[in-house]
Structure formats: C-alpha cells, structure tokens
Design a protein around this motif. Structure first.
Motif, PDB file in Angstrom:
ATOM      1  N   ALA D  84       6.352  -6.950  -3.315  1.00 46.64           N
ATOM      2  CA  ALA D  84       6.549  -8.404  -3.465  1.00 46.64           C
ATOM      3  C   ALA D  84       7.337  -8.736  -4.727  1.00 46.64           C
ATOM      4  O   ALA D  84       6.925  -9.561  -5.530  1.00 46.64           O
ATOM      5  CB  ALA D  84       5.209  -9.145  -3.438  1.00 46.64           C
ATOM      6  N   LEU D  85       8.478  -8.073  -4.888  1.00 46.30           N
ATOM      7  CA  LEU D  85       9.335  -8.366  -6.043  1.00 46.30           C
ATOM      8  C   LEU D  85      10.311  -9.480  -5.674  1.00 46.30           C
ATOM      9  O   LEU D  85      10.667  -9.651  -4.512  1.00 46.30           O
ATOM     10  CB  LEU D  85      10.115  -7.109  -6.447  1.00 46.30           C
ATOM     11  N   LEU D  86      10.723 -10.247  -6.682  1.00 44.83           N
ATOM     12  CA  LEU D  86      11.721 -11.285  -6.454  1.00 44.83           C
ATOM     13  C   LEU D  86      13.104 -10.637  -6.475  1.00 44.83           C
ATOM     14  O   LEU D  86      13.492 -10.049  -7.481  1.00 44.83           O
ATOM     15  CB  LEU D  86      11.628 -12.361  -7.539  1.00 44.83           C
ATOM     16  N   PRO D  87      13.837 -10.715  -5.369  1.00 50.86           N
ATOM     17  CA  PRO D  87      15.100  -9.968  -5.276  1.00 50.86           C
ATOM     18  C   PRO D  87      16.158 -10.432  -6.267  1.00 50.86           C
ATOM     19  O   PRO D  87      17.097  -9.690  -6.544  1.00 50.86           O
ATOM     20  CB  PRO D  87      15.557 -10.199  -3.832  1.00 50.86           C
ATOM     21  N   TRP D  88      16.025 -11.673  -6.793  1.00 51.78           N
ATOM     22  CA  TRP D  88      17.059 -12.167  -7.700  1.00 51.78           C
ATOM     23  C   TRP D  88      16.756 -11.847  -9.154  1.00 51.78           C
ATOM     24  O   TRP D  88      17.538 -12.155 -10.041  1.00 51.78           O
ATOM     25  CB  TRP D  88      17.238 -13.673  -7.537  1.00 51.78           C
ATOM     26  N   ARG D  89      15.605 -11.189  -9.407  1.00 46.88           N
ATOM     27  CA  ARG D  89      15.277 -10.830 -10.780  1.00 46.88           C
ATOM     28  C   ARG D  89      15.400  -9.322 -10.960  1.00 46.88           C
ATOM     29  O   ARG D  89      15.119  -8.565 -10.044  1.00 46.88           O
ATOM     30  CB  ARG D  89      13.844 -11.242 -11.107  1.00 46.88           C
TER      31      ARG D  89
ATOM     32  N   GLU E 147       4.180 -12.860   1.331  1.00 47.37           N
ATOM     33  CA  GLU E 147       3.727 -12.085   0.170  1.00 47.37           C
ATOM     34  C   GLU E 147       4.199 -12.719  -1.138  1.00 47.37           C
ATOM     35  O   GLU E 147       3.528 -12.593  -2.167  1.00 47.37           O
ATOM     36  CB  GLU E 147       4.135 -10.613   0.267  1.00 47.37           C
ATOM     37  N   LEU E 148       5.341 -13.409  -1.103  1.00 42.81           N
ATOM     38  CA  LEU E 148       5.786 -14.067  -2.336  1.00 42.81           C
ATOM     39  C   LEU E 148       4.973 -15.334  -2.604  1.00 42.81           C
ATOM     40  O   LEU E 148       4.658 -15.641  -3.761  1.00 42.81           O
ATOM     41  CB  LEU E 148       7.284 -14.379  -2.273  1.00 42.81           C
ATOM     42  N   LEU E 151       1.866 -14.093  -4.036  1.00 42.75           N
ATOM     43  CA  LEU E 151       2.089 -13.728  -5.437  1.00 42.75           C
ATOM     44  C   LEU E 151       2.015 -14.965  -6.316  1.00 42.75           C
ATOM     45  O   LEU E 151       1.311 -14.995  -7.328  1.00 42.75           O
ATOM     46  CB  LEU E 151       3.459 -13.067  -5.575  1.00 42.75           C
ATOM     47  N   LYS E 165      10.514 -21.116  -9.822  1.00 39.40           N
ATOM     48  CA  LYS E 165      10.646 -19.674 -10.033  1.00 39.40           C
ATOM     49  C   LYS E 165      10.704 -18.888  -8.727  1.00 39.40           C
ATOM     50  O   LYS E 165      11.214 -17.782  -8.692  1.00 39.40           O
ATOM     51  CB  LYS E 165       9.453 -19.165 -10.857  1.00 39.40           C
ATOM     52  N   PRO E 169      14.647 -20.517  -5.616  1.00 38.82           N
ATOM     53  CA  PRO E 169      15.626 -19.422  -5.548  1.00 38.82           C
ATOM     54  C   PRO E 169      15.667 -18.792  -4.154  1.00 38.82           C
ATOM     55  O   PRO E 169      16.738 -18.489  -3.636  1.00 38.82           O
ATOM     56  CB  PRO E 169      15.113 -18.413  -6.586  1.00 38.82           C
ATOM     57  N   TRP E 170      14.494 -18.629  -3.546  1.00 39.10           N
ATOM     58  CA  TRP E 170      14.482 -18.032  -2.211  1.00 39.10           C
ATOM     59  C   TRP E 170      15.200 -18.933  -1.212  1.00 39.10           C
ATOM     60  O   TRP E 170      15.829 -18.463  -0.258  1.00 39.10           O
ATOM     61  CB  TRP E 170      13.036 -17.772  -1.756  1.00 39.10           C
ATOM     62  N   TRP E 246      22.389 -11.758  -4.863  1.00 39.87           N
ATOM     63  CA  TRP E 246      21.331 -10.898  -4.335  1.00 39.87           C
ATOM     64  C   TRP E 246      21.131 -11.091  -2.838  1.00 39.87           C
ATOM     65  O   TRP E 246      20.690 -10.186  -2.141  1.00 39.87           O
ATOM     66  CB  TRP E 246      20.025 -11.178  -5.062  1.00 39.87           C
ATOM     67  N   ALA E 247      21.476 -12.285  -2.324  1.00 41.43           N
ATOM     68  CA  ALA E 247      21.249 -12.524  -0.898  1.00 41.43           C
ATOM     69  C   ALA E 247      22.095 -11.584  -0.052  1.00 41.43           C
ATOM     70  O   ALA E 247      21.661 -11.089   0.984  1.00 41.43           O
ATOM     71  CB  ALA E 247      21.563 -13.972  -0.556  1.00 41.43           C
ATOM     72  N   ILE E 250      20.531  -7.933  -0.210  1.00 41.42           N
ATOM     73  CA  ILE E 250      19.323  -7.563   0.530  1.00 41.42           C
ATOM     74  C   ILE E 250      19.483  -7.742   2.030  1.00 41.42           C
ATOM     75  O   ILE E 250      18.552  -7.578   2.791  1.00 41.42           O
ATOM     76  CB  ILE E 250      18.077  -8.356   0.060  1.00 41.42           C
TER      77      ILE E 250
END
Ligand SMILES: Nc1ncnc2c1ncn2[C@@H]1O[C@H](COP(=O)(O)OP(=O)(O)OP(=O)(O)O)[C@@H](O)[C@H]1O
Ligand SMILES: Nc1ncnc2c1ncn2[C@@H]1O[C@H](COP(=O)(O)OP(=O)(O)OP(=O)(O)O)[C@@H](O)[C@H]1O
Ligand SMILES: Cc1ncc(C[n+]2csc(CCO)c2C)c(N)n1
Ligand SMILES: [Mg+2]
Ligand SMILES: [Mg+2]
Lengths: 252, 308, 257, 257, 252
Positions: D84-89, E147-148, E151, E165, E169-170, E246-247, E250
C-alpha cells in the motif's frame, strides 16, 4: 430507512433549488418575462402538455440515437488510437482541432448539407458528445495496471483479447465519466440543433416561444429538458452500477 | 413542419422557408396551407422555419428549400457583394422596409435626433445597422454618435426592457411583442421608411435554378401564397389562430399585432415595380452599401413577378 | 529447454542506472525443476520476466526450446509475484482466463479449474470475487491460473509467499506431484531455502546488486521427497545449511542495524 | 492493553454469509509481543483490522488502552498485508507520510526515516518510486512506514512475507531489538511458525472457518533470542513442532489432492 | 529519431486533413461561401492578421480565466460532494439538471443580468466546463484503492489530509480527463458567448463575418480557434505529464 432516504435527499435538493428560485423571483420582483416563477412554468406546461411531451419525445429520440452512435464510434476510435499509438499521435491533434469548432457555427452548415430531417440533428449530437467519450475511454484504456498488462502479455493474448478481456473492463469506470459528461452534452447538442433548425423538439419550443415573448413556455421547455437530461444521466449511472459493481468494491 | 393534407399523386413537393420562425408576418404561409390554396395549386408544401436572411439564402442556394420569404433589401446587399448571385425575388410581401427604431415611451426618444449619444440594439450584423448611416444622413443626425449593441434577434426585446439599451433597430411589426416584454409600456416607433421610402421589406424568393426549371410551378406557388396573404390581411384573428394551431408556440396577440401593423406596407398583389427596384438599388449604391452595377433583372425575375 | 548466455539487464533511472542482472549464464534442461533463491532485490523477478519474454535483456541472449525469445509464448506460463487477479471476475472466472485466451474447450477448462480450486482449498470460494478473498486465497487463485495452462515451461515467482507454513507445505507437495506426473520445465523463485531444496533438481543462488549467479547446487535427493516433517533429513539439512551460508555471504543487503 | 471479548465478524455475500471470526477472546498486555498464526483465510487480517478500528465487530467488544475501539487511533500503527505505497512518492516520501499526517517535526522525521531505510537495506533507494522497487523492497518500505510512528500498539500483517529467508531473519532481529529497547504492544501475524516462536511472548493459533482461538502458547525462552542458527535450540524446536501439530489439526483447509 | 517523429506524425495528420478538405472543395466544386478552400482562408487571414490575432487574444483571455475558475470551483465542489455523500445525493441531481440547461439559451440572460463586458462571457465559460471537471474529479476521488483508504484511516488522517495527501493525488489522472474535455468546452463556451454578444473575440468575428457573407474570414477565425484550442489542450496534456508522471509508470 435507507430506501426512504434514497428518495428523500434528492427530493430535498430539488425542493430547495425550487424554493431559492421562487423566492428570488419574489424578493427581487423579477418579471416573468425575464425569469418566470415556478407557478408560471407549471401554468405554461398545463396549457399544452401534449405538445410539450411530444416535442420532448422527439428530443429524446435524437439525443439517444446520436449518443448511441457516438458511444460506439468513440469506443472503437479510442480502442484503435490506444492500440496504435502512431495513429494517435497523427490524428489526435486533428481531432482536438475539429472538436473545437463551435457546434453553433456548424449547425447551419449541417442543415445546408443534410436538409431539415433528423439527420443533421443526430450528426450534431454525435459531434458534440463524441469527444468526451473518446478522451475518457482512451484514458481508461491506457490506465491498465502494469501487472495486468504483464499478465495479458504473458498469456499471449491477441490485441483484441487483451482489450475485450482486460483493458476494456478495466477502463469501464473511467469510460463512464465520458458517458456521463457525454449524455449531458448530447441533450445540449440536440437542443442546439433544434434551436438552429426548429422543425421540432424542445429546442424548437425554446427558440419559437422566445420569438413570441412567451418566456414561461420557454422555461417549461427548459424545465422538461432538465428533467429529461437528469433522467438520462441517472440511467447512465444505473448502467454503471450494473456493469461495474466491482469498481465500488475495490475502492473505499 | 406541417405538410397539410395527403398529397395528390401529381403534386409538386416543395419546401418553403419562413422569414423568421413562426410569427405573424409569416402566418400567410400556414393560412395558404390550411385553406388548401397550395393543394389546389398542385403543390405539396413543407413549411420550414427560417432564420436570418443569410442563412435562408444559403439554404435556397444549396437546394434544401425551393422558396423562401426573406428581407429583399438584405438579400440585395448580399447580391451586390456577389454573395447571392442566383437568388431572384418573384413577389413582394412588404412594399417598404419595416426596419424601424423602437424605443419605450418615457425614454426621452421621440425623434431621430434623440438617438445621439444613446445605445442602440440590433440583430448582429443585420441590415438594420447597415442602413442606419443612410437613415441618419437623411434624418439629419450624426450616425457616429450612436453606439451599437449586437445581439441575437430574439434577445432584443429583453435588452430594451431591462434597460441595457435605449432603443432597438428592428422590424416595426415587433412592437406589440416588445410592449409585452416591457410589461405593457407603450413604444415609440420611428420607421426608416420615413426617410428611405424606396426600399422593399420581405419578399418571396427562389434560386434561379428553380425559376428557370419550372416557372409555372413558381407562378402557382406565388399565387397560392399571395392568396393566403390576402386572406390573412382580411382575417388577422383567424390567421393568427391558424398559425397557433400549426405552431403551438405562436402568440396569438403578438401575431395579430404583427399582421395589422404590416398591413399598410402590403399590397396583396405582390407587385414588384421595376423602377422602384432600380431606385432602391440606386439608394443602396449611393450609400455605399453595394458597388455599382447591380441591375434589377439580376435580383428580381420580372417574368414571374406580378407587374400590376 | 531454457538457456541464458551472458544475460544482463539494467534499468535506467534519473540519477543512476540500476544493474538488476549481470552476465547471467544458466541453462535449464527439459523437464528440470530449478529453484532460484537470493536476497530481496537481487533480480529474481527480473530473471523470470526476461525468460517469459516480457522484458528484453540489455545484453546477452535467451533461448527457449532452441529459439531466441522474442516475446511471450503460449507454452510458457508465468505466475507473477502479485496475484494480478481481474477484480470483475470470480475466482473461477480468473482461473479460466488462460483457457479463454487460448480458446480451449470451455467446459473441460471449467471442470479442470474447479478441480484445481478445490485442490488448493478454495472449494467454497469459486464464485467469490478477489476483494472477498484473503491475501493467501488470492495467491492460490493465481496459482490455479498458472497451472491450468499446463505449459511446457512454468515460471513461478514466490508462489507461496502469502501462505501459512502448512498450506505452503501442502501446495509444495501438490506441485511436486504435478511435476512428477507431467514434468514441465520449471523455474521456481522462492524465499524458503528449505522449499527450494525439497522441490528442486538444482538450486541457483543469486547475489545482489547486480544480480549474478553465485552458486548452483544440485540436490541429489531421490523423489518423491516427503515434505514437512522429513525436512529434517540430514541430506536436506546439509543443503539448507550450505545454501544459508552462501546466501549470507552473497551480499551485504539487509544488514543489521 | 488490548482486550477482545467474544468478538465475531461475518461478511455478507450474495449467497451465504462468511463467518470470518467467531467469538474471539484475547487479551494482550502492555508491551507484550503476541504472534498470530493460522491457516490462510482463517481471519488473521480481519483480526488486525478489528483491533485497528478499521472494521467493526459483528458482535463482541474490543478495547484498547481501556477504552472501546471506535475507530483508528493515532497510537496504533498497522502494517497492512499489501505494501500500500503511494506511487507518486519516493521510498523516503512514503516513510514520511505518517510523520506529515501526525504533523511531527519534519527534519527529525526525515532523519529517522533515512536511518530506518538504511537499516532495512534500502540505502541506495531513498529516492526511488515504488514501481522501481522489487516486491520485497516495497514491503520493507511499508515496514519502515509502520515503525516510524513509534506507536504504543503495533499491528503487523505478515510483514516479512515478501522477503527471502536471510533478510527475514535480519528484519526479525531488528524488530526484536526495537521491541526490547522500547516495548510496543505488538500483534504480529506471520506464516512462519519459527518466526512466531522466536519473536513472541505468546503465540495464538487460529483455526479456520470460522476463525476461533485454537490455542495460546506461551513461549518462555529468555530474550534476546538469537535467531537464525539458534533456531535449532531444543526449546524452540519443541514449540515449533507442537504448533505445527496444532495447526495441522486446526482445520482441513488446503487439503492435499 | 524519436524527436523527429514526435513532430512528424502530428504534422502528417494535419497535412492529410488539410489535403482532404482542399480536394473536397475542388472535387465537389463547393463554393467558398459554403466551405472555403485553405487558400481562401489564408488570404482572409493575411488581409487583417493583427485584428484576428487581437481577437484571438481576447478569446484566450476569457477562456483561460473561466477555465481557471471552473477548475478551482469544480475541484472544491467535487471534494465537498465526495466527502459528504448526503450532500452529493441531495445536490448532484440539481447540478445535473442545471447543467442540462442549454448554454445557448442562458447566454442572452447573462447579458441582461451582467451587461456587455467580459463578465457574462467568463460566467458562460465557467458554466460550460464546470460539469466535466466535477464529474471526472468525483470519479477520481471515489476510486482510491481500498488499501490506500485503509492506510489513510489507520493513520488517523483528517479528512483534509486524506484528500490532500492520498485521494487527490490518486484522482489526478482521472481529473485530467475532465480538464481535457473541459478546456475544449471552455473555448466553445467563450465562442458561444462572443457569438451572442459580439463585442469582441473570435466568436464575434465568426458571427459578424458570417452576417456579411465573408465566409473565408469566418473560417479564418474558426481555424485560429482550432489552433488555439489544440494548443490549450496540449498545454493541459503537458501539465499532466509534469504532474502525474507516475501514472504512466504504473500502467502499461
Ligand atoms: N471484504 C470481504 N468480503 C467478504 N469476505 C471477506 C472479506 N474480507 C475477508 N473475507 C473473508 O474472511 C475470511 C478471513 O479473511 P482474512 O483476510 O482475515 O484471512 P487471513 O487469515 O488474513 O488469510 P491470509 O493468510 O490468506 O491473508 C476469508 O474467508 C475471506 O474470504
Ligand atoms: N521497472 C524498474 N525500474 C527500475 N528499477 C527496477 C525496475 N524493476 C526492477 N528494478 C530494480 O531491479 C532490481 C531487481 O528487482 P527484482 O524485482 O528483479 O528483484 P527480486 O529479486 O525479485 O526481489 P524480491 O525478492 O524483493 O521480489 C531491484 O534493485 C529493483 O529496484
Ligand atoms: C424580434 C425581431 N428581432 C429582429 C428582427 C429582424 N430580423 C430578423 S432576422 C434579421 C437579420 C436579417 O438580416 C433581422 C434583422 C425581427 N424580425 N424580429
Ligand atoms: Mg521479486
Ligand atoms: Mg491476511
């Protein structure tokens, strides 16, 4: 309880909006020629309900036909452009440029080319709601998570299989953003076409009643339009719930 | 549209465009339809709602409609620019232009001179603005002291009623509607024709392709339409009712108003006088609205137009 | 069956390039079961991706079944490190994906998928969606999806990492049984030295950063090897202890604080 | 510190309801280290989610620090089963997330984050994004993110599952050191019986479907326990063997084919 | 090589589109007042380039201002509606209904209420591009993986922190779908407003030149508009590349 609230809240919202509108007309003493109050509109509707409903039906027919064509065409184009990135780079800028031509300016040309039937109206609807469908579907199709793309490649899926079994289902939630924006635009497109070529539909009612200074009638048409457009929007939302229940389950 | 009764087998199918949607000035077309004049003339007419002069000309040129009612002065200005070379008038509806200045009573505008320093609204790029310098010169006012505001035609009354403009330049027949919009205030009407008597208003037109291919059909259409016009002038209320029946958005009171207001400008014969046409073209030329060289024959088909 | 010759793979990054694998030489014979162990981040997953044709080597050549690897092949199955299940399909539907993609008869495929799911202990969960399954259950679905392909080459990336010790032993036993019945050429990445020794013909130890082949240990213990309790066999213990030492010397990664 | 009384949790599903946990009674004393083991799908993750206040029990009560659990608390840290890591960090940015959310001093937090990342062997990877990291590296970043919170209660869901045997031992040793230095009340879900025995004060064995407490075993081996080689200590071996047996009897899940 | 092709392909597409258009006017002998050929347009542009560019500048100013307001307001509304679902259920239907009111019908009212300045134009731009931004951003904000969300909840993040945060961003890649559709609509909105109230801008050029039958000039304005709209669209694409690299990493 949940069932009750599922109707109560939207109703509350609608009633509040009506109340604000109504009291604005009263407080600022706005004349019904500029902004009719809800009772004026009800009155206008009751004067010729059959006529208004018939024209609404004709607007819906144009909207739905054009939207259907735009969705199918948009989906196919989005699939083609994402499958073949060179084509995308060559054609997307042209598509963006064409899309920016104001539809209001195109509508008269369509009448000149295609005549007074339903055709130019449907074409205008397609033109106006095609773009959001393409952009949203392309975004969805290019957002497949790396591990799922890897899965599909490792299974030697054909391009078509990769789309049908993996990329397209994954893209559906994002595609529905395009569909929701698109259906709203489709209604507007139909109305613009009808305003331009007032042979029928609620757009014709709006422009013609404007010419007769019958603002309440124009607003009755606009109100019907709003109801209709909201209904179509929530039909799309319903379709989304049916087709992509999993999207809500994996997000929180 | 309204296609009337079941067409006879031999009936010619044609499309007719009104001048401006479905208001009183165009009621005669529905009257001719309702009274069976078109059918009797062997025509199966579909009435479409027209827009501005330019759009109607394009539709005629493209062959999407055979006949149209439109502002002859406007059409001729375009013809002078070489933009409508194949359009011919074959009957006049308004013998003089109905373009006028309309203000509300109490606005301090009672004569042309009062327009100086005021804001004037008009349909975007319309003939009304093009003609104004000529009008101003003849009325002895300084055209450069008037500020113009462009807007969509249907929007003009609300601009006046809301005080966003001091006066409008529009067709005088719209006066009743404007009064309605202004909450019953009376209007002051200053017709351009007071100083520019030689200009025509609306007329029936076709492309030269149609007039050349089937002049007889054009005559039949002309006569049926003019018969409708005559009936309309004689029975304004019934005409307005017929209009309302065909076009539910129409406003009966405003329509009756338009019909009675336009009556003085109408000759039901639809006559187009050649010398008057020549005079009109000269007026346009001398005011720099068209280059010299436009002949009456290039804008009117005198073989089809009623002559007396 | 699989041959890697001086295969290197680097990943570009903004600041410095990461060398994931460096001049790997490795051959896997037809039907052989090779386990790969190595420190986290040493390039095991990268190695499998290269063999699967999902990544291209930066240098060196890879051949599978005699021909150079140009892309994924139908007879090579990869079980990825993540379950990578399709969220809109049930467990059964996910297992059937390869059957549909290879256009194999669906009825037979469904029977086999049900058998596999039952075998991995998901009997009551055929019609559950991934988000209704625990982590280990998801991994077992992914395992079934890899096995249903009956490939000639089976590449597995830590297939049992989300499973508890006992389920893990069960799964390993099943995998051994399947392999004995129908020996697919297998490259099996694992974290468990013991599991590697108990399953593999040879164990490859990779050293980290860049990943190099540190040692290849042949495990000459007769099959079927009984798992679980019998892991205490002296031969197994010796192999495990040896590999443990090699691994411990193989890099300074994951150092103690 | 933590007390569960007759806690049950079911999940509704279209056909039948899944009973994930059934009448769990469990208390964890302040500073105690409890390991939870059990078959895949027996409800371990659900148990942690309940204690963390992310799920509500269907019945029963849970208290943490004397008060009933009404939602997540700042002094409870959960390391999830997925990274569950944030992909942008970047790795560092991900570790700093809890620092930012708790509005702790950033400079100190960054120092500590860097120390933690170095300690788990990610010295060169502070500024890499998750997609540039291997599975095990991602898990270690998630571990650092849980540890940086210095919580009073630490809940860990298979924190070392993606790590190789040796890195796993290193990490366990570090965790033990941290726990001895500053004992957080810890509930530690693991797949490795040995790891459970080596780390825990008590080991809880859950039986599957529905999850019940099958046995709670106190591990009375003095600390610091040396890991790795010393796992062969007779006391440890005995505990492991016993738990293995309990687990094997605890359910018929993952049956052999 | 990549650098060359990055320009070559879009250029090829544009040239092909021009060629098709030009040959159509020639082959079908279309008169320039129906559809001018490219040289007519170039000619019209060269007659008064300064005027056209000045009007283009004014259109850009209106577009960008309105778009900026719509983005900020849309973002805030999307955040509010997704944070407070009861509010969403009460107000979204009203929003959908309001959005379906054809902007062409609203434009005249705006002039009556707000006068002839830039204000009614900016308001129209805001009205037209607000909705796609809201719909797309809402979709993005509700697509946070479970899961995020878990978190962020387990960290006891405040609602604001969770948005800033994690959820926002997502949501960015999906939000950009709304921005891309929105920027195209914004240009159209500016033009519709200018057509309605032709005090300046390319819309005024279109309607005024159309009235005087200077179709090549109208098309010169439309062409400028297309160029401008494409440029703005690709500015948004550029922004996306910068903000959400990053989009792409991934997904595959
Ligand atoms: N959201 C959900 N909806 C439906 N069922 C669920 C859900 N979450 C968990 N379950 C069910 O609850 C049971 C326990 O799941 P849980 O994730 O707690 O298992 P676990 O012990 O963590 O397993 P593993 O070791 O595989 O991670 C499983 O049978 C699972 O299918
Ligand atoms: N896409 C990528 N971009 C940049 N670096 C990468 C990428 N994929 C892998 N790497 C790097 O390559 C190295 C090897 O990664 P790989 O995933 O193969 O490790 P692994 O042996 O599978 O580790 P683990 O046991 O943790 O899964 C790591 O240092 C990783 O950071
Ligand atoms: C309410 C009303 N407003 C304007 C006009 C005039 N009009 C209609 S179309 C057009 C453009 C012709 O060049 C003009 C001037 C009218 N008749 N009625
Ligand atoms: Mg790996
Ligand atoms: Mg779990």
């Amino acid at each position: 309880m949940t069932r009750i609230r599922s109707w109560a809240l939207p109703l509350l919202g609608a009633v509040t909006a009506l109340a604000v509108w109504w009291s604005a007309t009263v407080v600022f003493g706005i004349r019904s020629f500029f902004l009719p109050a809800p009772p004026d509109i009800v009155e206008a509707f009751r004067r010729q309900p059959a006529y208004l409903l018939r024209e609404a039906g004709s607007t819906v027919a144009v909207t739905v036909t054009g939207f259907g064509i735009a969705v199918v065409a948009g989906l196919l184009l989005a699939m083609t452009l994402t499958a073949w990135r060179a084509l995308e780079r060559a054609t997307l800028p042209v598509l963006v440029a064409l899309n920016s031509v104001p539809k209001v300016a195109v509508a008269p040309l369509l009448v000149v080319w295609l005549g007074f039937g339903a055709q130019p109206k449907i074409v205008l609807v397609v033109l106006i709601c095609f773009f959001p469908v393409v952009v949203a579907t392309m975004a969805g199709l290019t957002s497949t998570p790396a591990e799922l793309s890897e899965l599909s490649r490792s299974l030697s899926a054909s391009v078509w299989q990769a789309y049908v079994k993996i990329r397209l289902p994954w893209a559906l939630p994002q595609m529905f953003v395009g569909l929701k924006v698109g259906i709203s635009l489709a209604v507007i497109g139909a109305v613009v076409a009808e305003i331009n070529n007032p042979t029928g539909g609620l757009g014709a009612v709006i422009v013609l009643s404007g010419m007769s200074f019958d603002t309440p009638l124009a607003f009755a048409a606009i109100t019907l339009l709003a109801v209709l457009s909201t209904a179509l929007f929530y039909l799309v939302v319903l379709l989304e719930r049916l087709l992509v229940p999993w999207a809500r389950a994996i997000s929180g | 549209g309204d296609s009337g009764d079941a067409p006879e087998t031999s009936a010619d199918k044609v499309t007719y465009l009104t001048a401006f949607g479905a208001v009183g000035r165009d009621a005669f077309a529905w009257v001719a339809q309702e009274k069976g004049y078109f059918r009797d003339a062997g025509l199966d007419v579909t009435i479409q709602l027209g827009a501005a002069t330019g759009e109607n000309i394009k539709v005629l040129s493209a062959g999407q409609a055979q006949f149209a009612n439109l502002d002859m002065t406007g059409a001729w200005i375009l013809a002078g620019k070489g933009q409508a070379p194949d359009i011919r008038a074959f009957a006049a509806v308004h013998q003089q232009t109905l373009v006028s200045i309309i203000a509300l009573e109490g606005s301090g505008i009672t004569k042309p001179k009062d327009l100086e320093g005021r804001k004037l609204g008009a349909a975007t790029g319309s003939v009304n603005q093009l003609l104004f310098p000529a009008y101003a010169k003849l009325a002895g006012i300084d055209a450069s002291k008037v500020e113009w505001v462009n807007a969509a035609p249907a929007q003009l009354p609300s601009l006046l009623a809301s005080g966003r403009v001091d006066a409008l330049s529009t067709f005088l027949i719209g006066a009743r509607g404007i009064e309605k919009a202004a909450g019953g205030k009376k209007t002051v009407v200053l017709p351009y024709s007071e100083f520019l008597p030689g200009l025509f208003g609306n007329g029936l037109m076709a492309s030269s392709k149609v007039t050349a291919a089937d002049p007889d059909m054009v005559r039949r259409f002309r006569d049926a339409a003019l018969k409708g016009l005559q009936y309309t002038l004689d029975h304004p209320d019934e005409a307005a009712q017929i209009l309302k029946k065909a076009q539910p958005t129409a406003d009966v009171t405003a329509a009756v108003g338009e019909i009675t207001l336009m009556t003085p400008a109408v000759k039901p014969s639809g006559v187009i006088d050649k010398t008057k046409v020549a005079d009109a073209l000269t007026t346009l030329e001398s005011n720099g609205l068209i280059p010299p060289g436009l002949t009456p024959e290039s804008v009117v088909d005198f073989s089809l137009a009623p002559t007396a | 069956m699989i041959a890697l010759t001086r295969v290197s793979r680097t990943f570009p990054a903004r600041t410095e390039t990461v060398a994931a694998l460096h001049e790997i030489d490795l051959t896997v014979a037809e039907g052989e079961f090779v386990a790969v162990i190595g420190r986290s981040g040493c390039g095991k997953s990268t190695l499998l991706r290269l063999i699967a044709g999902l990544l291209e080597p930066t240098s060196g050549t890879i051949t599978v079944d005699g021909g150079p690897v140009r892309g994924p092949r139908r007879d090579v199955a990869l079980m990825q490190q993540q379950p990578a299940l399709l969220p809109w399909r049930t467990a059964l539907g996910n297992v059937l994906l390869p059957v549909e993609i290879a256009r194999l008869p669906r009825a037979e495929g469904a029977d086999r998928a049900r058998e596999l799911l039952d075998a991995v202990g998901l009997a009551g969960f055929h019609h559950r969606h991934p988000y209704e399954l625990s982590g280990g259950m998801q991994q077992r679905v992914a395992l079934c999806r890899a096995l249903i392909q009956q490939p000639r080459v089976l590449l597995m990336d830590e297939p049992f990492s989300a499973l508890d010790a006992l389920t893990r032993e069960d799964m390993a036993a099943q995998l051994q049984a399947l392999h004995l019945a129908r020996p697919a050429t297998t490259v099996f990445v694992t974290h468990s030295i013991q599991e590697a020794v108990l399953l593999a013909d040879r164990v490859v130890v990779l050293s980290p950063r860049p990943g190099r082949v540190r040692e290849v240990l042949a495990v000459d213990i007769p099959r079927p090897r009984s798992l679980g309790r019998s892991a205490a066999l002296p031969a197994v213990a010796e192999c495990v202890a040896h590999l443990h030492d090699v691994l411990a010397k193989a890099g300074d990664d994951g150092r103690l604080s």
